[in-house]
Scaffold this active site. Sequence first.
Site, PDB file in Angstrom:
ATOM      1  CB  CYS A   1       1.166   1.287   4.443  1.00  0.00           C
ATOM      2  SG  CYS A   1      -0.667   0.902   5.206  1.00  0.00           S
TER       3      CYS A   1
ATOM      4  CG  HIS B   1      -4.299  -0.615   5.039  1.00  0.00           C
ATOM      5  ND1 HIS B   1      -3.958   0.121   3.932  1.00  0.00           N
ATOM      6  CD2 HIS B   1      -5.306  -1.278   4.522  1.00  0.00           C
ATOM      7  CE1 HIS B   1      -4.381  -0.065   2.840  1.00  0.00           C
ATOM      8  NE2 HIS B   1      -5.371  -1.105   3.021  1.00  0.00           N
TER       9      HIS B   1
ATOM     10  CB  THR C   1      -6.581   7.569  -7.137  1.00  0.00           C
ATOM     11  OG1 THR C   1      -5.876   8.471  -6.197  1.00  0.00           O
ATOM     12  CG2 THR C   1      -7.262   8.423  -8.398  1.00  0.00           C
TER      13      THR C   1
ATOM     14  CB  CYS D   1      -1.108  -0.148   1.391  1.00  0.00           C
ATOM     15  SG  CYS D   1      -1.597   1.646   1.565  1.00  0.00           S
TER      16      CYS D   1
ATOM     17  CG  HIS E   1      -6.112   9.771   0.977  1.00  0.00           C
ATOM     18  ND1 HIS E   1      -6.504   8.489   0.586  1.00  0.00           N
ATOM     19  CD2 HIS E   1      -6.384  10.519   0.129  1.00  0.00           C
ATOM     20  CE1 HIS E   1      -6.980   8.625  -0.686  1.00  0.00           C
ATOM     21  NE2 HIS E   1      -6.913   9.860  -1.023  1.00  0.00           N
TER      22      HIS E   1
ATOM     23  CG  ASN F   1     -11.932  12.320  -3.247  1.00  0.00           C
ATOM     24  OD1 ASN F   1     -12.836  13.230  -2.978  1.00  0.00           O
ATOM     25  ND2 ASN F   1     -10.811  12.892  -3.607  1.00  0.00           N
TER      26      ASN F   1
ATOM     27  CG  HIS G   1      -7.465  15.368  -0.629  1.00  0.00           C
ATOM     28  ND1 HIS G   1      -6.649  15.127  -1.563  1.00  0.00           N
ATOM     29  CD2 HIS G   1      -8.290  13.847  -0.787  1.00  0.00           C
ATOM     30  CE1 HIS G   1      -6.470  13.991  -2.466  1.00  0.00           C
ATOM     31  NE2 HIS G   1      -7.663  13.286  -1.478  1.00  0.00           N
TER      32      HIS G   1
HETATM   33  P1  AMP Z   1      -7.502  10.479  -3.848  1.00  0.00           P
HETATM   34  O1  AMP Z   1      -7.665  10.761  -5.667  1.00  0.00           O
HETATM   35  O2  AMP Z   1      -8.584  11.024  -3.207  1.00  0.00           O
HETATM   36  O3  AMP Z   1      -7.185   8.869  -3.760  1.00  0.00           O
HETATM   37  O4  AMP Z   1      -6.154  11.357  -3.486  1.00  0.00           O
HETATM   38  C1  AMP Z   1      -4.795  10.606  -3.829  1.00  0.00           C
HETATM   39  C2  AMP Z   1      -3.887  11.576  -3.709  1.00  0.00           C
HETATM   40  O5  AMP Z   1      -2.514  11.255  -3.444  1.00  0.00           O
HETATM   41  C3  AMP Z   1      -3.885  12.563  -4.709  1.00  0.00           C
HETATM   42  O6  AMP Z   1      -4.169  13.871  -4.583  1.00  0.00           O
HETATM   43  C4  AMP Z   1      -2.282  12.322  -5.461  1.00  0.00           C
HETATM   44  O7  AMP Z   1      -1.776  13.562  -5.955  1.00  0.00           O
HETATM   45  C5  AMP Z   1      -1.710  12.032  -3.971  1.00  0.00           C
HETATM   46  N1  AMP Z   1      -0.524  11.218  -4.176  1.00  0.00           N
HETATM   47  C6  AMP Z   1      -0.290  10.072  -5.034  1.00  0.00           C
HETATM   48  N2  AMP Z   1       0.924   9.493  -4.868  1.00  0.00           N
HETATM   49  C7  AMP Z   1       1.812  10.423  -3.981  1.00  0.00           C
HETATM   50  C8  AMP Z   1       2.907  10.610  -3.361  1.00  0.00           C
HETATM   51  N3  AMP Z   1       3.854   9.550  -3.716  1.00  0.00           N
HETATM   52  N4  AMP Z   1       3.240  11.544  -2.438  1.00  0.00           N
HETATM   53  C9  AMP Z   1       2.408  12.518  -2.393  1.00  0.00           C
HETATM   54  N5  AMP Z   1       0.980  12.499  -2.688  1.00  0.00           N
HETATM   55  C10 AMP Z   1       0.663  11.354  -3.692  1.00  0.00           C
HETATM   56 ZN    ZN Z   2      -2.234   1.599   3.631  1.00  0.00          ZN
END
Ligand code: AMP
Ligand code: ZN
Length: 113
Positions: free
Chosen positions: A6, A45, A94, A3, A99, A86, A101
């Site tokens: 994680c 997780h 994604t 993950c 998480h 989300n 924001h």
């Molecule tokens: P979500 O689309 O709500 O799942 O948000 C996932 C977020 O994680 C997106 O805003 C991505 O830009 C961010 N993200 C993905 N990979 C990384 C990473 N390695 N470091 C920091 N942010 C990331």
């Molecule tokens: Zn995780």
Amino acid sequence: MDCLFCKIAAGEIPSTKVYEDEQVYAFLDIEPQAPVHIILIPKTHIPSANALTEENAGVVGHIYAVAAKLAKEQGFAEKGYRIVNNCGEDGGQTVGHIHFHLLAGRNLGWPPG
Ligand code: AMP
Ligand code: ZN
């Protein structure tokens, strides 16, 4: 566990750390959607909001308290901000680790896309 978040919380994948305690890790989003774009995650997780229960949901309140503290410390508490979770495909999730924001620094549109 395979993950991304994680691994970020464990320091196995680099991130720009903003805050950390026993329960929570916060870091800068790699693709910021506002002048301030911080991601807050529980260290345990939890796949998404769908997986929250009375037993594990306490960390969500703690994450909101950490967000409020960061807003005051970083000076955008008065102007305002948005906390977004989300969930699932239609919600635009994604990464499969819950998480939140924390977005600030510009007037955020409503309704969201
Ligand atoms: P979500 O689309 O709500 O799942 O948000 C996932 C977020 O994680 C997106 O805003 C991505 O830009 C961010 N993200 C993905 N990979 C990384 C990473 N390695 N470091 C920091 N942010 C990331
Ligand atoms: Zn995780």
